[in-house]
Write a protein that holds these residues in place. Structure first.
Motif, PDB file in Angstrom:
ATOM      1  N   PRO A  10       0.848  -1.185   0.000  1.00 58.22           N
ATOM      2  CA  PRO A  10       0.000   0.000   0.000  1.00 58.22           C
ATOM      3  C   PRO A  10       0.888   1.242   0.000  1.00 58.22           C
ATOM      4  O   PRO A  10       1.996   1.228   0.549  1.00 58.22           O
ATOM      5  CB  PRO A  10      -0.798  -0.124   1.300  1.00 58.22           C
ATOM      6  CG  PRO A  10       0.030  -0.980   2.179  1.00 58.22           C
ATOM      7  CD  PRO A  10       0.831  -1.881   1.274  1.00 58.22           C
ATOM      8  N   GLU A  11       0.424   2.282  -0.585  1.00 61.11           N
ATOM      9  CA  GLU A  11       1.176   3.535  -0.654  1.00 61.11           C
ATOM     10  C   GLU A  11       1.591   4.002   0.739  1.00 61.11           C
ATOM     11  O   GLU A  11       2.642   4.619   0.913  1.00 61.11           O
ATOM     12  CB  GLU A  11       0.322   4.586  -1.383  1.00 61.11           C
ATOM     13  CG  GLU A  11       0.950   5.951  -1.504  1.00 61.11           C
ATOM     14  CD  GLU A  11       0.551   6.873  -0.367  1.00 61.11           C
ATOM     15  OE1 GLU A  11       1.400   7.685   0.041  1.00 61.11           O
ATOM     16  OE2 GLU A  11      -0.590   6.791   0.106  1.00 61.11           O
ATOM     17  N   SER A  12       0.815   3.678   1.745  1.00 61.25           N
ATOM     18  CA  SER A  12       1.095   4.126   3.109  1.00 61.25           C
ATOM     19  C   SER A  12       2.402   3.557   3.667  1.00 61.25           C
ATOM     20  O   SER A  12       2.931   4.080   4.649  1.00 61.25           O
ATOM     21  CB  SER A  12      -0.065   3.748   4.038  1.00 61.25           C
ATOM     22  OG  SER A  12      -0.219   2.347   4.086  1.00 61.25           O
ATOM     23  N   THR A  59       0.971  -1.216  -6.439  1.00 61.04           N
ATOM     24  CA  THR A  59       0.260  -0.409  -5.445  1.00 61.04           C
ATOM     25  C   THR A  59      -1.207  -0.307  -5.813  1.00 61.04           C
ATOM     26  O   THR A  59      -1.619  -0.723  -6.904  1.00 61.04           O
ATOM     27  CB  THR A  59       0.836   1.016  -5.363  1.00 61.04           C
ATOM     28  OG1 THR A  59       0.403   1.767  -6.508  1.00 61.04           O
ATOM     29  CG2 THR A  59       2.364   1.010  -5.297  1.00 61.04           C
ATOM     30  N   GLU A  60      -1.981   0.298  -4.933  1.00 63.75           N
ATOM     31  CA  GLU A  60      -3.388   0.532  -5.218  1.00 63.75           C
ATOM     32  C   GLU A  60      -3.574   1.575  -6.311  1.00 63.75           C
ATOM     33  O   GLU A  60      -4.672   1.768  -6.824  1.00 63.75           O
ATOM     34  CB  GLU A  60      -4.138   0.946  -3.938  1.00 63.75           C
ATOM     35  CG  GLU A  60      -3.696   2.265  -3.343  1.00 63.75           C
ATOM     36  CD  GLU A  60      -2.566   2.146  -2.315  1.00 63.75           C
ATOM     37  OE1 GLU A  60      -2.627   2.862  -1.308  1.00 63.75           O
ATOM     38  OE2 GLU A  60      -1.626   1.362  -2.531  1.00 63.75           O
ATOM     39  N   HIS A  61      -2.480   2.222  -6.720  1.00 60.08           N
ATOM     40  CA  HIS A  61      -2.520   3.237  -7.774  1.00 60.08           C
ATOM     41  C   HIS A  61      -1.923   2.747  -9.089  1.00 60.08           C
ATOM     42  O   HIS A  61      -1.778   3.518 -10.039  1.00 60.08           O
ATOM     43  CB  HIS A  61      -1.774   4.497  -7.308  1.00 60.08           C
ATOM     44  CG  HIS A  61      -2.252   5.014  -5.996  1.00 60.08           C
ATOM     45  ND1 HIS A  61      -3.463   5.667  -5.838  1.00 60.08           N
ATOM     46  CD2 HIS A  61      -1.701   4.953  -4.758  1.00 60.08           C
ATOM     47  CE1 HIS A  61      -3.620   5.992  -4.568  1.00 60.08           C
ATOM     48  NE2 HIS A  61      -2.574   5.570  -3.890  1.00 60.08           N
ATOM     49  N   GLY A  62      -1.528   1.474  -9.138  1.00 58.18           N
ATOM     50  CA  GLY A  62      -0.925   0.905 -10.336  1.00 58.18           C
ATOM     51  C   GLY A  62       0.435   0.312 -10.033  1.00 58.18           C
ATOM     52  O   GLY A  62       0.859   0.242  -8.883  1.00 58.18           O
ATOM     53  N   GLN A  82       6.857   9.284  -9.911  1.00 57.90           N
ATOM     54  CA  GLN A  82       5.673   9.163 -10.771  1.00 57.90           C
ATOM     55  C   GLN A  82       4.444   8.803  -9.932  1.00 57.90           C
ATOM     56  O   GLN A  82       3.372   9.363 -10.121  1.00 57.90           O
ATOM     57  CB  GLN A  82       5.926   8.108 -11.846  1.00 57.90           C
ATOM     58  CG  GLN A  82       4.779   7.959 -12.820  1.00 57.90           C
ATOM     59  CD  GLN A  82       5.025   6.835 -13.823  1.00 57.90           C
ATOM     60  OE1 GLN A  82       5.804   5.912 -13.558  1.00 57.90           O
ATOM     61  NE2 GLN A  82       4.370   6.915 -14.965  1.00 57.90           N
ATOM     62  N   LEU A  83       4.593   7.875  -9.004  1.00 57.29           N
ATOM     63  CA  LEU A  83       3.492   7.526  -8.102  1.00 57.29           C
ATOM     64  C   LEU A  83       3.072   8.722  -7.278  1.00 57.29           C
ATOM     65  O   LEU A  83       1.883   9.023  -7.158  1.00 57.29           O
ATOM     66  CB  LEU A  83       3.898   6.365  -7.177  1.00 57.29           C
ATOM     67  CG  LEU A  83       2.976   6.095  -5.982  1.00 57.29           C
ATOM     68  CD1 LEU A  83       1.578   5.728  -6.430  1.00 57.29           C
ATOM     69  CD2 LEU A  83       3.570   5.033  -5.092  1.00 57.29           C
ATOM     70  N   GLN A  84       4.032   9.445  -6.731  1.00 64.24           N
ATOM     71  CA  GLN A  84       3.733  10.603  -5.900  1.00 64.24           C
ATOM     72  C   GLN A  84       2.939  11.645  -6.687  1.00 64.24           C
ATOM     73  O   GLN A  84       2.064  12.300  -6.136  1.00 64.24           O
ATOM     74  CB  GLN A  84       5.030  11.208  -5.367  1.00 64.24           C
ATOM     75  CG  GLN A  84       4.900  11.958  -4.084  1.00 64.24           C
ATOM     76  CD  GLN A  84       6.245  12.301  -3.479  1.00 64.24           C
ATOM     77  OE1 GLN A  84       7.248  12.423  -4.175  1.00 64.24           O
ATOM     78  NE2 GLN A  84       6.282  12.441  -2.168  1.00 64.24           N
ATOM     79  N   ARG A 105       0.666  11.057  -8.762  1.00 66.23           N
ATOM     80  CA  ARG A 105      -0.733  10.593  -8.896  1.00 66.23           C
ATOM     81  C   ARG A 105      -1.518  10.707  -7.592  1.00 66.23           C
ATOM     82  O   ARG A 105      -2.708  10.478  -7.577  1.00 66.23           O
ATOM     83  CB  ARG A 105      -0.764   9.149  -9.359  1.00 66.23           C
ATOM     84  CG  ARG A 105      -0.284   8.991 -10.776  1.00 66.23           C
ATOM     85  CD  ARG A 105      -0.639   7.618 -11.271  1.00 66.23           C
ATOM     86  NE  ARG A 105      -0.130   7.416 -12.608  1.00 66.23           N
ATOM     87  CZ  ARG A 105      -0.309   6.317 -13.270  1.00 66.23           C
ATOM     88  NH1 ARG A 105      -0.974   5.315 -12.746  1.00 66.23           N
ATOM     89  NH2 ARG A 105       0.185   6.180 -14.479  1.00 66.23           N
ATOM     90  N   LEU A 106      -0.825  11.007  -6.510  1.00 68.22           N
ATOM     91  CA  LEU A 106      -1.504  11.077  -5.206  1.00 68.22           C
ATOM     92  C   LEU A 106      -2.168  12.426  -4.997  1.00 68.22           C
ATOM     93  O   LEU A 106      -1.824  13.414  -5.485  1.00 68.22           O
ATOM     94  CB  LEU A 106      -0.505  10.816  -4.069  1.00 68.22           C
ATOM     95  CG  LEU A 106       0.232   9.472  -4.167  1.00 68.22           C
ATOM     96  CD1 LEU A 106       1.229   9.360  -3.015  1.00 68.22           C
ATOM     97  CD2 LEU A 106      -0.738   8.317  -4.114  1.00 68.22           C
TER      98      LEU A 106
END
Length: 158
Positions: free
Chosen positions: A73-75, A139-142, A153-155, A157-158
């Motif tokens: 998870p991102e957390s 992750t839950e975001h891909g 890149q993930l950051q 999208r948050l």
């Protein structure tokens, strides 16, 4: 391990429970298509800290050309932790390695020594797998590259 298998079964994902130290051999025999592990803490560069033994599975996967993914998870991403080298590794009580608790045939609880008296034991609970061994972070975001660029890149999208 058994909880993970139970959850995978409920989700319709085929799985097999194996002895932990058999994984490298099973990979060599071509019986593993993909490795997916978790992460208790992920550094900003993509290094992942998980239960001890994860690093060895990543090395075996690399040696056998098997994709190694980390689901998290991102957390669990510690954006303030630059690399896995900064993650402190918990050292647990040596009795967890030197003894085992159980119940005998009469139903009586007992603890059994697994090593000779005065044996020393190290018991690190976690290890760090370098990002270079990780094919991707799920992750839950891909799915993202296990790198500073991938996590940036993930950051975004948050």
């Amino acid at each position: 391990m058994n909880l993970t298998a139970w959850e995978l079964q409920r989700a319709g994902v085929p799985c097999t429970v194996v002895a932990d130290n058999s994984c490298g051999q099973l990979m060599r025999e071509g019986k593993v298509d993909c490795v997916i592990v978790g992460s208790d803490r992920t550094a900003a560069n993509g290094d992942v800290c998980n239960k001890v033994g994860t690093y060895l599975k990543a090395l075996a996967a690399q040696d056998n050309d098997i994709p190694f993914y980390v689901a998290l998870p991102e957390s669990t991403i510690d954006w303030r932790c630059d690399t896995g080298q900064e993650i402190p590794i918990e050292e647990r009580d040596s009795l967890e390695v030197l003894t085992i608790a159980g119940v005998d045939y009469a139903g009586q609880g007992l603890e059994v020594n697994l090593a000779a008296a005065d044996t020393q034991a190290a018991n690190p609970a976690f290890d760090v797998t370098p990002a270079r061994l990780v094919r991707g972070l799920v992750t839950e975001h891909g799915v993202f590259e296990a790198s500073e660029a991938g996590l940036t890149q993930l950051q975004g999208r948050l």
